[in-house]
Design an enzyme around this catalytic site. Structure first.
Site, PDB file in Angstrom:
ATOM      1  N   LYS A 170       0.794  -1.226   0.000  1.00 45.06           N
ATOM      2  CA  LYS A 170       0.000   0.000   0.000  1.00 45.06           C
ATOM      3  C   LYS A 170       0.831   1.282   0.000  1.00 45.06           C
ATOM      4  O   LYS A 170       0.388   2.305  -0.500  1.00 45.06           O
ATOM      5  CB  LYS A 170      -0.917   0.026   1.231  1.00 45.06           C
ATOM      6  CG  LYS A 170      -2.083  -0.941   1.153  1.00 45.06           C
ATOM      7  CD  LYS A 170      -3.045  -0.689   2.307  1.00 45.06           C
ATOM      8  CE  LYS A 170      -4.298  -1.530   2.158  1.00 45.06           C
ATOM      9  NZ  LYS A 170      -5.274  -1.240   3.239  1.00 45.06           N
ATOM     10  N   ARG A 242       9.005   6.206  17.696  1.00 44.63           N
ATOM     11  CA  ARG A 242       8.233   6.783  16.596  1.00 44.63           C
ATOM     12  C   ARG A 242       7.483   8.040  17.068  1.00 44.63           C
ATOM     13  O   ARG A 242       7.498   9.067  16.393  1.00 44.63           O
ATOM     14  CB  ARG A 242       7.255   5.730  16.079  1.00 44.63           C
ATOM     15  CG  ARG A 242       6.404   6.141  14.880  1.00 44.63           C
ATOM     16  CD  ARG A 242       5.708   4.888  14.362  1.00 44.63           C
ATOM     17  NE  ARG A 242       4.626   5.150  13.434  1.00 44.63           N
ATOM     18  CZ  ARG A 242       4.788   5.320  12.121  1.00 44.63           C
ATOM     19  NH1 ARG A 242       6.009   5.299  11.615  1.00 44.63           N
ATOM     20  NH2 ARG A 242       3.757   5.504  11.340  1.00 44.63           N
ATOM     21  N   HIS A 265       1.392   7.768   7.391  1.00 42.51           N
ATOM     22  CA  HIS A 265      -0.020   7.784   7.756  1.00 42.51           C
ATOM     23  C   HIS A 265      -0.877   7.974   6.514  1.00 42.51           C
ATOM     24  O   HIS A 265      -0.577   8.811   5.657  1.00 42.51           O
ATOM     25  CB  HIS A 265      -0.319   8.915   8.745  1.00 42.51           C
ATOM     26  CG  HIS A 265       0.193   8.653  10.126  1.00 42.51           C
ATOM     27  ND1 HIS A 265       0.340   9.643  11.076  1.00 42.51           N
ATOM     28  CD2 HIS A 265       0.582   7.501  10.733  1.00 42.51           C
ATOM     29  CE1 HIS A 265       0.796   9.120  12.200  1.00 42.51           C
ATOM     30  NE2 HIS A 265       0.958   7.820  12.012  1.00 42.51           N
ATOM     31  N   TYR A 274      -0.193  14.371  17.526  1.00 43.16           N
ATOM     32  CA  TYR A 274       1.045  15.023  17.947  1.00 43.16           C
ATOM     33  C   TYR A 274       0.845  16.522  18.116  1.00 43.16           C
ATOM     34  O   TYR A 274       1.418  17.132  19.025  1.00 43.16           O
ATOM     35  CB  TYR A 274       2.161  14.719  16.950  1.00 43.16           C
ATOM     36  CG  TYR A 274       2.387  13.240  16.787  1.00 43.16           C
ATOM     37  CD1 TYR A 274       2.873  12.472  17.836  1.00 43.16           C
ATOM     38  CD2 TYR A 274       2.074  12.590  15.599  1.00 43.16           C
ATOM     39  CE1 TYR A 274       3.052  11.103  17.703  1.00 43.16           C
ATOM     40  CE2 TYR A 274       2.256  11.224  15.458  1.00 43.16           C
ATOM     41  CZ  TYR A 274       2.743  10.487  16.512  1.00 43.16           C
ATOM     42  OH  TYR A 274       2.912   9.133  16.382  1.00 43.16           O
TER      43      TYR A 274
END
Length: 294
Positions: A170, A242, A265, A274
């Site tokens: 993907k 991460r 993402h 974040y």
């Protein structure tokens, strides 16, 4: 998907679920298994920290408390099913409760000082020290997942350009690597790794002492041991590097869209957590230190 057809029958024949519960549980478990696949993790290897990360991810999508409770019930049922038929030895959902604290659980972030302390721990010239130093530097340099780290091959690293190349069905990402991490990688690849890897066909970048592929759990035992050595008491998880990578970039002025691309993402809503953390941190500092705030 892992055991979904059997799980569907289990819901009908054993649990005697209503049609709506059956549909909802299958939907929730299917989405969770896709999340596991996206993180290159098998359902049988999931631990409680990964589940908390998944719940935080769902929270970032603004799901209701009722939906979160249903998701947790569905996952608890699914892992009870896997445990009943010997697919897993323990149920990672067993002790998770969706208290207010659990719903608001945010990623554990390491400070830059704590990261520096961890990176300084593997200081020898033996295989393990050089390998660990290269792995830790690369994790903080790129923000990749642990599963991506242990799946890296030699061809995924371009030392001359200073990048790593990640690719899956993907996603495809090219992430820059800072010089210090590149130097650690180069020394490991050219000087240390050949002394342990005798099979020329072995393409895996990082292996254990026997030249076999590292596991996710094996890597995290390494990190935990270094954290203990420098007295870091935070409950760090396999995603802490991460999360820290993303937070430190954001705090130093990086654009959220750029961080999204580096993390891989699919949607900006996953990265927004974040920004929420940074805003919360600044708000707390303001309330604590501004002389006019009582």
């Amino acid at each position: 998907m892992e055991g979904l057809e059997s799980f569907s029958l289990y819901l009908i024949d054993t649990k005697k679920c209503s049609v709506s519960t059956h549909h909802s549980y299958l939907h929730d478990v299917t989405k969770f298994l896709q999340y596991c696949t996206d993180h290159r993790l098998a359902a049988r290897d999931v631990d409680s920290s990964f589940v908390y990360d998944y719940l935080a991810y769902l929270q970032g999508q603004a799901i209701s408390d009722a939906t979160a409770m249903r998701v947790l019930a569905a996952l608890r049922c699914y892992y009870s099913f896997l445990q009943k038929y010997g697919e897993v030895s323990e149920n990672p959902i067993k002790d998770i409760r969706l208290s207010h604290k659990a719903r608001r659980k945010m990623p554990e972030i390491l400070t830059q000082k704590e990261i520096s302390m961890l990176l300084a721990q593997p200081d020898g010239d033996d295989f393990k020290s050089c390998r660990d130093r290269a792995m830790l530097e690369l994790m903080y340099a790129t923000g990749i997942k642990v599963s991506e780290l242990i799946d890296l091959t030699l061809s995924d690293v371009n030392l001359s350009v200073g990048i790593i190349h990640l690719h899956s069905a993907k996603h495809e990402r090219i992430i820059p690597v800072y010089d210090k991490a590149l130097h650690s990688l180069e020394y490991y690849i050219k000087t240390v790794r050949p002394a342990v890897i005798f099979d020329s066909s072995e393409s895996r970048l990082f292996t254990n002492m026997s030249g076999q592929p590292l596991s996710r759990q094996g890597f995290w035992k390494i990190v935990k041991s270094y954290a203990k050595r420098v007295n870091i008491t935070k409950d760090i998880t396999p995603l802490s590097f991460r999360h820290s990578f993303a937070m430190h970039l954001l705090e130093n002025g990086a654009e959220l869209t750029d961080i999204k691309e580096m993390l891989g993402h699919a949607d900006i809503s996953s990265t927004n957590i974040y920004a929420q953390l940074v805003n919360n941190k600044y708000a707390l500092a303001y309330r604590k230190f501004h002389p006019m705030v009582k």
